[in-house]
Motif scaffolding. Structure first.
Motif, PDB file in Angstrom:
ATOM      1  N   SER A 173     -54.731  12.237 -20.684  1.00  0.00           N
ATOM      2  CA  SER A 173     -55.030  11.827 -22.053  1.00  0.00           C
ATOM      3  C   SER A 173     -53.878  10.995 -22.613  1.00  0.00           C
ATOM      4  O   SER A 173     -52.707  11.395 -22.509  1.00  0.00           O
ATOM      5  CB  SER A 173     -55.245  13.051 -22.946  1.00  0.00           C
ATOM      6  OG  SER A 173     -56.261  13.883 -22.422  1.00  0.00           O
ATOM      7  N   PHE A 174     -54.210   9.863 -23.222  1.00  0.00           N
ATOM      8  CA  PHE A 174     -53.214   8.937 -23.726  1.00  0.00           C
ATOM      9  C   PHE A 174     -53.246   8.885 -25.255  1.00  0.00           C
ATOM     10  O   PHE A 174     -54.247   9.256 -25.885  1.00  0.00           O
ATOM     11  CB  PHE A 174     -53.451   7.552 -23.129  1.00  0.00           C
ATOM     12  CG  PHE A 174     -53.204   7.501 -21.643  1.00  0.00           C
ATOM     13  CD1 PHE A 174     -51.957   7.149 -21.138  1.00  0.00           C
ATOM     14  CD2 PHE A 174     -54.209   7.839 -20.738  1.00  0.00           C
ATOM     15  CE1 PHE A 174     -51.720   7.122 -19.772  1.00  0.00           C
ATOM     16  CE2 PHE A 174     -53.985   7.813 -19.374  1.00  0.00           C
ATOM     17  CZ  PHE A 174     -52.728   7.453 -18.892  1.00  0.00           C
ATOM     18  N   PRO A 175     -52.150   8.433 -25.859  1.00  0.00           N
ATOM     19  CA  PRO A 175     -52.052   8.431 -27.324  1.00  0.00           C
ATOM     20  C   PRO A 175     -53.153   7.664 -28.036  1.00  0.00           C
ATOM     21  O   PRO A 175     -53.478   7.976 -29.187  1.00  0.00           O
ATOM     22  CB  PRO A 175     -50.681   7.773 -27.572  1.00  0.00           C
ATOM     23  CG  PRO A 175     -49.893   8.078 -26.355  1.00  0.00           C
ATOM     24  CD  PRO A 175     -50.879   8.022 -25.232  1.00  0.00           C
ATOM     25  N   ASP A 176     -53.746   6.665 -27.381  1.00  0.00           N
ATOM     26  CA  ASP A 176     -54.800   5.890 -28.046  1.00  0.00           C
ATOM     27  C   ASP A 176     -56.167   6.566 -27.970  1.00  0.00           C
ATOM     28  O   ASP A 176     -57.176   6.009 -28.410  1.00  0.00           O
ATOM     29  CB  ASP A 176     -54.890   4.483 -27.459  1.00  0.00           C
ATOM     30  CG  ASP A 176     -55.299   4.469 -25.996  1.00  0.00           C
ATOM     31  OD1 ASP A 176     -55.531   5.561 -25.424  1.00  0.00           O
ATOM     32  OD2 ASP A 176     -55.383   3.372 -25.420  1.00  0.00           O
ATOM     33  N   GLY A 177     -56.200   7.786 -27.420  1.00  0.00           N
ATOM     34  CA  GLY A 177     -57.446   8.535 -27.332  1.00  0.00           C
ATOM     35  C   GLY A 177     -58.198   8.370 -26.030  1.00  0.00           C
ATOM     36  O   GLY A 177     -59.195   9.060 -25.787  1.00  0.00           O
ATOM     37  N   SER A 178     -57.753   7.463 -25.181  1.00  0.00           N
ATOM     38  CA  SER A 178     -58.439   7.246 -23.909  1.00  0.00           C
ATOM     39  C   SER A 178     -58.141   8.386 -22.943  1.00  0.00           C
ATOM     40  O   SER A 178     -57.066   9.000 -22.984  1.00  0.00           O
ATOM     41  CB  SER A 178     -58.016   5.911 -23.293  1.00  0.00           C
ATOM     42  OG  SER A 178     -56.614   5.888 -23.054  1.00  0.00           O
TER      43      SER A 178
END
Length: 271
Positions: free
Chosen positions: A210-215
């Motif tokens: 999980s990445f900070p941009d929600g992806s």
């Protein structure tokens, strides 16, 4: 033929936890995932966590020519080249190799890249090396014992008579027996990036990234137990296998995030 450079979505079908084949990795490293991979790794933080562990280990054994069989985005290849090693960077995912080559250029280095499947590694890599490194938990992409034995045999064949294999893996023993926990200190050091299992059984560890941009992206991997990996190494022909835990001697740490196996091809001198 599908243009992998335009593939942005992973597709595991209707039953993601039923996808348990070695060739799955070819469709997992899509462009959008690879493009974010260095956010997950964080080169500076990873270099700090590893210190000079691999560099010192290789130099102590007199290694000069290194085959990085799971180069990913090129972190270890670039570090070793800057330390004076002659490196060939291989990976089965063309997206990763492209990213690695570009990363090398950003660091002022030109990587010698080869796209190669480990099971037929010597078909594409023809030189002999002092060391083969297989890092980043990459060996867990192999789902059948036949594939694992074949890959280890190919690594063995790439080595000079006194060469070494360095192979790492997550501590799947702990994950399987006690559940997942991590200090988030080694390997995956990116800020606000999470790498956690969504499903674990004896035949599958499905991780979500999980990445900070929600992806979010996933990898399906085989949960290898440490003693099993060492046994396979021995049966293929490696000798004197030493295992480290999070860049320390194993006995100093009971619940490491990662194990690093160092296997020698040569036989110890008889006394």
């Amino acid at each position: 033929m599908t243009d992998v450079t335009k593939t942005t979505e992973q597709d595991y079908g209707e039953n993601p936890i039923g996808v348990r084949e070695t060739d799955t990795y070819k469709g997992e490293y899509v462009h959008s995932f690879v493009d974010k991979w260095d956010e997950l790794i964080d080169w500076d933080a990873r270099a700090e966590s590893e210190g000079s562990f691999f560099i010192k280990l290789l130099k102590e054994r007199g290694c000069k020519r290194v085959l990085d069989v799971a180069t990913g985005t090129g972190f270890h290849s670039v570090r070793l080249i800057k330390e004076g090693f002659e490196v060939v960077s291989a990976d089965g995912a063309p997206e990763m190799l492209a990213k690695a080559f570009n990363n090398g250029r950003k660091h002022g280095e030109i990587l010698r890249t080869v796209q190669a499947d480990w099971r037929w590694l010597n078909r594409d890599v023809h030189n002999k090396f002092d060391a083969v490194i297989c890092l980043g938990n990459s060996f867990t992409h192999l789902f059948s014992e036949r594939d694992r034995r074949k890959a280890l045999a190919e690594f063995y064949a790439c080595l000079r008579h006194d060469g070494i294999l360095i192979l790492d893996q997550r501590n799947y023993d702990m994950i399987l027996d006690e559940g997942f926990k991590t200090k988030h200190t080694y390997y995956y050091c990116g800020e606000n990036v999470r790498a956690e299992p969504e499903h674990v059984d004896e035949g599958l560890a499905r991780f979500c990234y999980s990445f900070p941009d929600g992806s979010k992206f996933h990898l399906n991997m085989y949960p290898l137990r440490a003693n099993y990996v060492k046994r396979l190494m021995t049966e293929v022909g490696f000798q004197n296998i030493e295992t480290f835990a999070d860049f320390q001697e194993t006995y100093r740490q009971d619940d490491p995030d990662f194990y690093i196996h160092v296997a020698e091809k040569r036989y110890p001198n008889a006394k």
